[in-house]
Write a protein that holds these residues in place. Structure first.
Motif, PDB file in Angstrom:
ATOM      1  N   LEU A 116      -4.562   8.541  31.540  1.00 20.20           N
ATOM      2  CA  LEU A 116      -4.989   7.411  32.376  1.00 20.20           C
ATOM      3  C   LEU A 116      -3.994   6.249  32.265  1.00 20.20           C
ATOM      4  O   LEU A 116      -3.666   5.598  33.257  1.00 20.20           O
ATOM      5  N   GLU A 117      -3.520   6.018  31.013  1.00 13.62           N
ATOM      6  CA  GLU A 117      -2.570   4.921  30.805  1.00 13.62           C
ATOM      7  C   GLU A 117      -1.284   5.148  31.569  1.00 13.62           C
ATOM      8  O   GLU A 117      -0.608   4.193  31.975  1.00 13.62           O
ATOM      9  N   ALA A 118      -0.950   6.423  31.803  1.00 13.90           N
ATOM     10  CA  ALA A 118       0.309   6.752  32.489  1.00 13.90           C
ATOM     11  C   ALA A 118       0.178   6.770  34.020  1.00 13.90           C
ATOM     12  O   ALA A 118       1.175   6.968  34.723  1.00 13.90           O
ATOM     13  N   LEU A 119      -1.024   6.550  34.537  1.00 18.63           N
ATOM     14  CA  LEU A 119      -1.213   6.647  35.997  1.00 18.63           C
ATOM     15  C   LEU A 119      -0.400   5.599  36.745  1.00 18.63           C
ATOM     16  O   LEU A 119      -0.222   4.478  36.279  1.00 18.63           O
ATOM     17  N   GLU A 120       0.069   5.997  37.915  1.00 17.07           N
ATOM     18  CA  GLU A 120       0.746   5.045  38.810  1.00 17.07           C
ATOM     19  C   GLU A 120       0.049   5.052  40.158  1.00 17.07           C
ATOM     20  O   GLU A 120      -0.699   5.974  40.467  1.00 17.07           O
ATOM     21  N   ASN A 121       0.335   4.013  40.946  1.00 11.25           N
ATOM     22  CA  ASN A 121      -0.376   3.930  42.229  1.00 11.25           C
ATOM     23  C   ASN A 121       0.557   4.037  43.441  1.00 11.25           C
ATOM     24  O   ASN A 121       0.275   3.494  44.498  1.00 11.25           O
ATOM     25  N   ASN A 122       1.654   4.764  43.228  1.00  8.54           N
ATOM     26  CA  ASN A 122       2.592   4.925  44.342  1.00  8.54           C
ATOM     27  C   ASN A 122       2.173   6.099  45.232  1.00  8.54           C
ATOM     28  O   ASN A 122       2.822   7.132  45.283  1.00  8.54           O
ATOM     29  N   ASN A 123       1.029   5.930  45.917  1.00  7.99           N
ATOM     30  CA  ASN A 123       0.531   6.970  46.815  1.00  7.99           C
ATOM     31  C   ASN A 123       0.070   6.321  48.114  1.00  7.99           C
ATOM     32  O   ASN A 123       0.129   5.090  48.260  1.00  7.99           O
ATOM     33  N   ALA A 124      -0.435   7.132  49.021  1.00  7.48           N
ATOM     34  CA  ALA A 124      -0.789   6.655  50.366  1.00  7.48           C
ATOM     35  C   ALA A 124      -1.803   5.517  50.351  1.00  7.48           C
ATOM     36  O   ALA A 124      -1.811   4.672  51.234  1.00  7.48           O
ATOM     37  N   GLN A 125      -2.689   5.506  49.336  1.00  5.80           N
ATOM     38  CA  GLN A 125      -3.746   4.492  49.323  1.00  5.80           C
ATOM     39  C   GLN A 125      -3.458   3.346  48.354  1.00  5.80           C
ATOM     40  O   GLN A 125      -4.258   2.402  48.271  1.00  5.80           O
ATOM     41  N   GLY A 126      -2.329   3.455  47.613  1.00  6.06           N
ATOM     42  CA  GLY A 126      -1.998   2.421  46.638  1.00  6.06           C
ATOM     43  C   GLY A 126      -3.049   2.295  45.547  1.00  6.06           C
ATOM     44  O   GLY A 126      -3.312   1.214  45.040  1.00  6.06           O
ATOM     45  N   GLU A 127      -3.684   3.428  45.185  1.00  7.85           N
ATOM     46  CA  GLU A 127      -4.748   3.420  44.163  1.00  7.85           C
ATOM     47  C   GLU A 127      -4.321   4.208  42.934  1.00  7.85           C
ATOM     48  O   GLU A 127      -3.455   5.072  43.005  1.00  7.85           O
ATOM     49  N   TYR A 128      -4.981   3.903  41.806  1.00  6.21           N
ATOM     50  CA  TYR A 128      -4.809   4.722  40.610  1.00  6.21           C
ATOM     51  C   TYR A 128      -5.787   5.882  40.717  1.00  6.21           C
ATOM     52  O   TYR A 128      -6.998   5.694  40.590  1.00  6.21           O
ATOM     53  N   TYR A 129      -5.236   7.043  41.006  1.00  9.92           N
ATOM     54  CA  TYR A 129      -6.065   8.233  41.248  1.00  9.92           C
ATOM     55  C   TYR A 129      -6.436   8.921  39.936  1.00  9.92           C
ATOM     56  O   TYR A 129      -5.539   9.321  39.174  1.00  9.92           O
ATOM     57  N   LEU A 130      -7.703   9.129  39.713  1.00  9.61           N
ATOM     58  CA  LEU A 130      -8.145   9.938  38.577  1.00  9.61           C
ATOM     59  C   LEU A 130      -7.569  11.355  38.691  1.00  9.61           C
ATOM     60  O   LEU A 130      -7.228  11.996  37.698  1.00  9.61           O
ATOM     61  N   THR A 131      -7.481  11.819  39.925  1.00  7.78           N
ATOM     62  CA  THR A 131      -7.057  13.195  40.185  1.00  7.78           C
ATOM     63  C   THR A 131      -5.655  13.493  39.666  1.00  7.78           C
ATOM     64  O   THR A 131      -5.324  14.645  39.402  1.00  7.78           O
ATOM     65  N   ASP A 132      -4.832  12.455  39.490  1.00  8.01           N
ATOM     66  CA  ASP A 132      -3.465  12.665  39.014  1.00  8.01           C
ATOM     67  C   ASP A 132      -3.407  13.121  37.559  1.00  8.01           C
ATOM     68  O   ASP A 132      -2.358  13.589  37.099  1.00  8.01           O
ATOM     69  N   ILE A 133      -4.513  12.998  36.829  1.00  5.91           N
ATOM     70  CA  ILE A 133      -4.489  13.452  35.424  1.00  5.91           C
ATOM     71  C   ILE A 133      -4.323  14.968  35.333  1.00  5.91           C
ATOM     72  O   ILE A 133      -3.898  15.484  34.310  1.00  5.91           O
ATOM     73  N   ILE A 134      -4.660  15.659  36.422  1.00  6.73           N
ATOM     74  CA  ILE A 134      -4.546  17.128  36.389  1.00  6.73           C
ATOM     75  C   ILE A 134      -3.077  17.537  36.253  1.00  6.73           C
ATOM     76  O   ILE A 134      -2.721  18.368  35.394  1.00  6.73           O
ATOM     77  N   ALA A 135      -2.223  16.925  37.065  1.00  7.16           N
ATOM     78  CA  ALA A 135      -0.788  17.233  36.970  1.00  7.16           C
ATOM     79  C   ALA A 135      -0.249  16.863  35.582  1.00  7.16           C
ATOM     80  O   ALA A 135       0.581  17.584  35.020  1.00  7.16           O
ATOM     81  N   SER A 136      -0.769  15.749  35.009  1.00 11.16           N
ATOM     82  CA  SER A 136      -0.333  15.356  33.662  1.00 11.16           C
ATOM     83  C   SER A 136      -0.744  16.405  32.629  1.00 11.16           C
ATOM     84  O   SER A 136       0.038  16.732  31.729  1.00 11.16           O
ATOM     85  N   ALA A 137      -1.951  16.918  32.768  1.00 12.08           N
ATOM     86  CA  ALA A 137      -2.430  17.950  31.843  1.00 12.08           C
ATOM     87  C   ALA A 137      -1.531  19.182  31.933  1.00 12.08           C
ATOM     88  O   ALA A 137      -1.107  19.738  30.911  1.00 12.08           O
TER      89      ALA A 137
END
Ligand code: UD1
Ligand code: CA
Length: 453
Positions: free
Chosen positions: A181-202
């Motif tokens: 979560l600490e590593a999340l960035e918001n450089n996506n279409a909605q400019g949000e911190y996506y929870l879903t991005d943790i999957i790629a991190s895992a």
């Protein structure tokens, strides 16, 4: 392993078009968020964190659950940001389960395997949905292993065609989740911190990603507008109907049956259409309930018949009684058993002894009534003097004539009889006939007025 549940409930719910925060809209009579809390309790969570934001005051004021840790998310910067707000209160060795305040029908049985699947990695609940519009898509490699979740707005056309979608519900070990979560960035279409991005991190960390398929779509569906709220309500009511039928009740139409609380039914109960049950209602065996009854916080004993359009609130109906049609039992009405309560009868805060009958057009309030009493049509207990309430006592086997008014405090003795239209201001003695006669007279030569031309 200890379980911490995080419930996301900070969103505004603009499409509800409501001043009530979305998660407080009721399904089956209780706020959607309450359903999710019940599920978390069902999982024996050690801690429950609710991330709230929009309508905060209202949410805190409506949910009374001592075990909830409330976490304010001041700005809604995305689901990943929302989860992060709760993490400071969660120990590294906990398993974190993420649920949503606007997804009310998820069952404990569906979530248990998800929590188990987080034992050696991250677990996510997915579902097949066609069309998958609006949802994050599950990206798998050619061996079928989950690699990432891609949000629709960030997805290519090929990715958008994927029909396995993210329900949003996930479970993960707290320590690892915190780092991702600490590593999340918001450089996506909605400019949000996506929870879903943790999957790629895992995946990048070599941590197993275990996808668990949900068996039904309704269990993982959220509510965004009133039409979906109505669908959720029907699905919930269908479950209540199934439970009542499994317990031995015949429902003349399970689609016209509403439980807004807890209903306990005995065997061989029959419930006609359009009945509404609120609060805690306990119904014994062989009870027949006619159409259009409203029952709240009540106990109905064995072999009772409730005829059409009966309203019962905070009252008890003893075995073998017949109530209705069009009867109203108000708080504190206690029927001992084998009673007949008929049409347009209102009973409030009164004990009615065994076998006593109030069959037509009467008001009985603040009364202690013995056994085998017969109340004539139109009998009224005048219990209120404009300032205070007073009690009426009607002893065993007494009988009141039609249209009697019993001015409380007053007592009708055992076996006493009141003549028709008695206005009782003093106690009626035991065994006697009491009358308050008005002299009948007829006027000779009287003429009925004629209509003016
Ligand atoms: C999310 C998922 C998506 C999934 C879908 C299922 C992400 C990035 N996407 O998308 O993969 O298919 O749910 O419905 O997670 N919330 C907060 N604070 C925030 C943002 C959201 O509390 O800052 C709450 C909302 O109130 C809502 C829930 O989280 O209850 C989901 O948020 P939403 O923005 O609706 O996510 P989706 O775009 O639906
Ligand atoms: Ca959503």
């Amino acid at each position: 392993m200890s379980l911490s549940v995080i419930i996301l409930a900070a969103g505004q719910g603009t499409r509800m078009r409501s001043s009530l925060p979305k998660v407080l809209h009721p399904v089956g009579g209780s706020p959607m968020l309450q359903h999710v809390l019940n599920t978390a309790h069902g999982l024996e969570a050690e801690a429950i964190h609710v991330v709230y934001g929009h309508g905060g005051e209202q949410v805190l004021g409506s949910i009374h659950d001592e075990s909830v840790v409330w976490v304010l998310q001041e700005e809604q910067l995305g689901t990943g940001h929302a989860v992060e707000q709760a993490m400071p209160g969660i120990a590294d060795d906990h398993t974190v389960l993420i649920l949503y305040g606007d997804v009310p029908l998820t069952r404990v049985e569906t979530l248990r395997p998800l929590i188990e699947a987080a034992a050696d990695g991250v677990a996510l609940l997915t579902v097949e949905l066609d069309p998958p519009t609006g949802y994050g898509r599950i990206l798998r490699d050619d061996k079928g292993a989950v690699r990432a979740i891609i949000e629709e707005k960030d997805a290519s056309e090929t990715q958008q065609a994927i029909t396995e979608v993210n329900t949003g519900m996930m479970a993960a070990p707290a320590g690892k989740l915190r780092r991702w979560l600490e590593a999340l960035e918001n450089n996506n279409a909605q400019g949000e911190y996506y929870l879903t991005d943790i999957i790629a991190s895992a995946v990048a960390d070599g941590v197993a990603v275990n996808a668990v398929r949900a068996a039904s779509v309704i269990e993982v569906s959220g509510v965004n507008n009133r039409a979906q709220l109505a669908q959720m309500e029907r699905a919930w009511q269908r479950r209540q109907a199934e439970a009542a039928m499994a317990a031995g009740a015949t429902l003349l139409d399970p689609a016209r049956f509403d439980v807004r609380g807890e209903l306990v039914v005995g065997e061989d109960v029959t419930i006609d259409v359009n009945c509404v049950f609120e609060g805690r209602v306990v119904i014994g065996k062989r009870v027949h309930i006619g159409p259009n009854c409203f029952i709240r916080d009540a106990e109905i004993a064995d072999d009772v018949t409730l005829l059409a359009n009966t309203v019962i609130e905070e009252a008890r109906v003893g075995a073998g009684s017949r109530v209705g049609p069009f009867s109203r039992l108000r708080p504190g009405a206690e029927l001992a058993g084998d009673n007949h309560i008929g049409n347009f009868v209102e009973i409030k805060n009164s004990a009615i002894g065994e076998g006593s009958k109030v069959n037509h057009l009467s008001y009985i309030g603040d009364t202690s009534m013995g056994e085998g009493v017969n109340i004539g049509a139109g009998t009224i207990t005048a219990n209120y003097d404009g300032a205070n309430k007073h009690r009426t006592t009607i002893e065993d086997q007494a009988s009141t004539g039609s249209n009697s008014v019993l001015i409380a405090p007053v007592k009708v003795g055992k076996g006493a009889t009141l003549g028709a239209a008695t206005v009782l201001r003093k106690d009626a003695p035991e065994g006697q006939l009491t009358l308050t006669p008005t002299k009948q007279k007829s006027l000779e030569g009287w003429k009925r007025p004629e209509k003016k031309k």
